[in-house]
Design a protein around this motif. Structure first.
Motif, PDB file in Angstrom:
ATOM      1  N   UNK A 123     -15.914  -3.970  11.995  1.00 27.42           N
ATOM      2  CA  UNK A 123     -15.030  -4.813  11.192  1.00 27.42           C
ATOM      3  C   UNK A 123     -13.759  -4.078  10.793  1.00 27.42           C
ATOM      4  N   UNK A 124     -13.871  -2.784  10.509  1.00 23.96           N
ATOM      5  CA  UNK A 124     -12.669  -1.999  10.184  1.00 23.96           C
ATOM      6  C   UNK A 124     -11.736  -1.972  11.386  1.00 23.96           C
ATOM      7  N   UNK A 125     -12.287  -1.740  12.578  1.00 27.55           N
ATOM      8  CA  UNK A 125     -11.455  -1.733  13.775  1.00 27.55           C
ATOM      9  C   UNK A 125     -10.824  -3.091  14.044  1.00 27.55           C
ATOM     10  N   UNK A 126     -11.569  -4.166  13.726  1.00 26.52           N
ATOM     11  CA  UNK A 126     -11.054  -5.515  13.963  1.00 26.52           C
ATOM     12  C   UNK A 126      -9.933  -5.893  13.002  1.00 26.52           C
ATOM     13  N   UNK A 127      -9.727  -5.116  11.947  1.00 25.83           N
ATOM     14  CA  UNK A 127      -8.625  -5.376  11.024  1.00 25.83           C
ATOM     15  C   UNK A 127      -7.292  -4.867  11.567  1.00 25.83           C
ATOM     16  N   UNK A 137      -5.100   1.175   4.914  1.00 24.09           N
ATOM     17  CA  UNK A 137      -6.133   1.021   5.934  1.00 24.09           C
ATOM     18  C   UNK A 137      -5.692   1.622   7.268  1.00 24.09           C
ATOM     19  N   UNK A 138      -4.431   1.452   7.634  1.00 27.93           N
ATOM     20  CA  UNK A 138      -3.930   1.988   8.905  1.00 27.93           C
ATOM     21  C   UNK A 138      -4.037   3.505   8.940  1.00 27.93           C
ATOM     22  N   UNK A 139      -3.618   4.153   7.866  1.00 32.41           N
ATOM     23  CA  UNK A 139      -3.693   5.618   7.821  1.00 32.41           C
ATOM     24  C   UNK A 139      -5.151   6.075   7.803  1.00 32.41           C
TER      25      UNK A 139
END
Length: 499
Positions: free
Chosen positions: A356-360, A444-446
């Motif tokens: 789910x983190x990757x899907x964001x 979240x990106x960092x």
């Protein structure tokens, strides 16, 4: 007597043979697949069965483009991604962390044309499942802490846990404020997200070196595994405090007071619930382990969601940590079976969390400018962290090579970043403020960049430099020297259970 013997012989003759015959005998004589192929086939059948069951129960709701379909496909893809990337290994090094493959699986599903349209995941479901995974990982962290280790922990272990974490958080806050143009409170929030070391990378790497005898004479693997627990707790506490302040309304002092209230309230609530679990269920009840596991997980998940519901998101996370820690202390040796049950929950939650983190992450919406500044911020923070780690172990009795190794080993980031990295974005979504959502996406990106860069690189560096920089202890039945005695009270088994 003779009649009895004859009767026994007759009964024996009429008993059916235990050996199969006919078709079943021929079936048993067929060659069976080896363990690897059997494992692959078993997991493939389980995956297909999961798809079939969800389709059979939900019917039209389980179709491409629907939420349930997206969640199941994401889960299965993350599991496959974790298994595939674990295959890539180097000689005398631990395997690449499976969590990296899970994260990449989510990124692929979100950014591949046509696949993205089919694998749709509702934002509310995604946020809820990540909060459940957060509750599970905080519960494991609390159960993994050892009370005697907390009491007897020596100065070197505390310095390694506190010094680099705080200094890196402050450094990232300053750099993030000027490079990423984040407000100060959001910069510190990002700092504490990046400041946590990953037990999912450090602990297996240290255990591998320990089994090979590297660094055990001075207790270096034990030192890093013990300090990692407290490093994570400090980073999570700092993050939850900053999160409460960032989304507070009113004056700055009021927001600071709210942050302090979240810390105090979370600790008190967790302590009360932890004491409650000491009395219920009683030890003379049936299925005590099952009841304790259900109560612990239920209260942990409830605490996280209740914190969000009352506007005190940070308090929910701290409540879960303290609840699990106090419960583990009260159960003493009996906490191991409960920790084993909780670890099974993590086996399911881990692919969902990292997937789910990757899907964001939407690659098309990321600019090279943002990624470059994020990598620069991460690099400066890592450089300062490693320098600070070298400084805090200067007078701990290690030689120069050992100090360099400890500094390098204190770099990987993964689990905590995935658990808390999206909390700010989820909270921002609930407010509807686009500016706050932008800040949350920056954080979240960092955090994702930190996982992608430091998890595989950190595991590789530890595996390659450990045999070169650490002394190998070949005598297994001698007493370990004084330096190892200073950290031997840390329970390795409880620390490993965090994974």
């Amino acid at each position: 007597m003779g009649e009895d013997r004859e009767t026994q012989q007759i009964d024996t003759c009429h008993q059916p043979s235990s050996k199969p015959s006919g078709f079943f005998a021929k079936l048993q004589s067929c060659p069976k697949p080896n363990s690897f192929i059997a494992s692959v086939i078993t997991k493939a059948v389980l995956g297909a069965l999961l798809l079939g069951l969800v389709w059979a129960v939900t019917g039209p709701a389980f179709a491409p483009g629907q939420n349930l379909f997206g969640l199941v496909i994401l889960f299965l893809s993350a599991v496959c991604g974790g298994k595939l990337i674990s295959v890539f290994t180097f000689p005398n090094t631990p395997p690449v962390p499976a969590l990296l493959g899970m994260l990449l699986a989510g990124v692929v599903l979100r950014n591949v044309p046509y696949v993205t349209d089919s694998v749709y995941i509702d934002q509310n479901w995604s946020s809820a499942l990540r909060n459940v995974a957060l509750a599970v990982i905080l519960t494991r962290a609390g159960l993994g802490l050892n009370g005697s280790a907390l009491h007897h922990l020596k100065a070197v272990c505390m310095r390694v846990a506190v010094g680099p974490c705080v200094v890196e958080a402050c450094t990232v806050a300053v750099v993030g404020h000027f490079l990423l143009e984040l407000p100060w409170i959001w910069s510190f929030l990002l700092g504490f997200v990046l400041a946590a070391v990953s037990p999912a990378v450090v602990v297996p790497s240290m255990l591998l070196l320990q089994t090979q005898g590297y660094g055990v004479q001075k207790g270096i693997p034990t030192l890093l595994m013990a300090a990692g627990s407290f490093d994570d707790i400090l980073a999570i506490t700092g993050f939850t405090t900053c999160l409460g302040i960032a989304f507070g309304t009113g004056s700055t002092w009021m927001n600071i007071g709210k942050g302090v209230l979240e810390v105090v309230g979370g600790i008190l609530a967790g302590g009360i619930l932890g004491i409650l679990l000491y009395f219920i269920p009683s030890t003379n009840q049936a299925d005590v382990v099952l009841l304790r596991s259900c109560l612990l997980m239920g209260l942990s998940v409830f605490s996280v969601f209740a914190g969000h519901a009352v506007g005190l998101a940070g308090a929910g996370g701290l409540c879960t940590l303290v609840l699990a820690f106090i419960s583990g202390l009260s159960w003493a040796e009996q906490k191991a079976p409960v920790a084993a049950v909780v670890s099974r929950f993590w086996d399911v939650c881990q692919p969902l969390l990292f997937g789910l983190i990757g899907a964001e992450i939407n690659i098309s919406s990321l600019s090279v400018y943002t990624v470059g500044l994020g990598v620069a911020t991460l690099s400066v923070g890592l450089l300062v962290r490693m320098s600070m780690t070298f400084i805090v172990v200067l007078f701990a009795g290690f030689n120069v090579k050992e100090k360099i190794f400890i500094s390098l080993a204190w770099m990987p980031k993964a689990t905590v970043q995935a658990a808390i990295g999206s909390m700010a974005l989820d909270t921002a979504h609930s407010t509807g403020d686009e500016q706050l959502q932008y800040y949350g996406m920056e954080v979240l990106t960092v955090a994702v960049l930190a996982i992608l860069i430091t998890a595989p690189v950190g595991a590789l560096i530890i595996g390659l430099t450990g045999p070169k920089l650490l002394q190998k202890y070949t005598t297994t039945h001698q007493h370990i020297n004084t330096q190892d005695q200073r950290v031997k009270t840390c329970d390795i088994g409880s620390l490993e259970s965090k994974l």
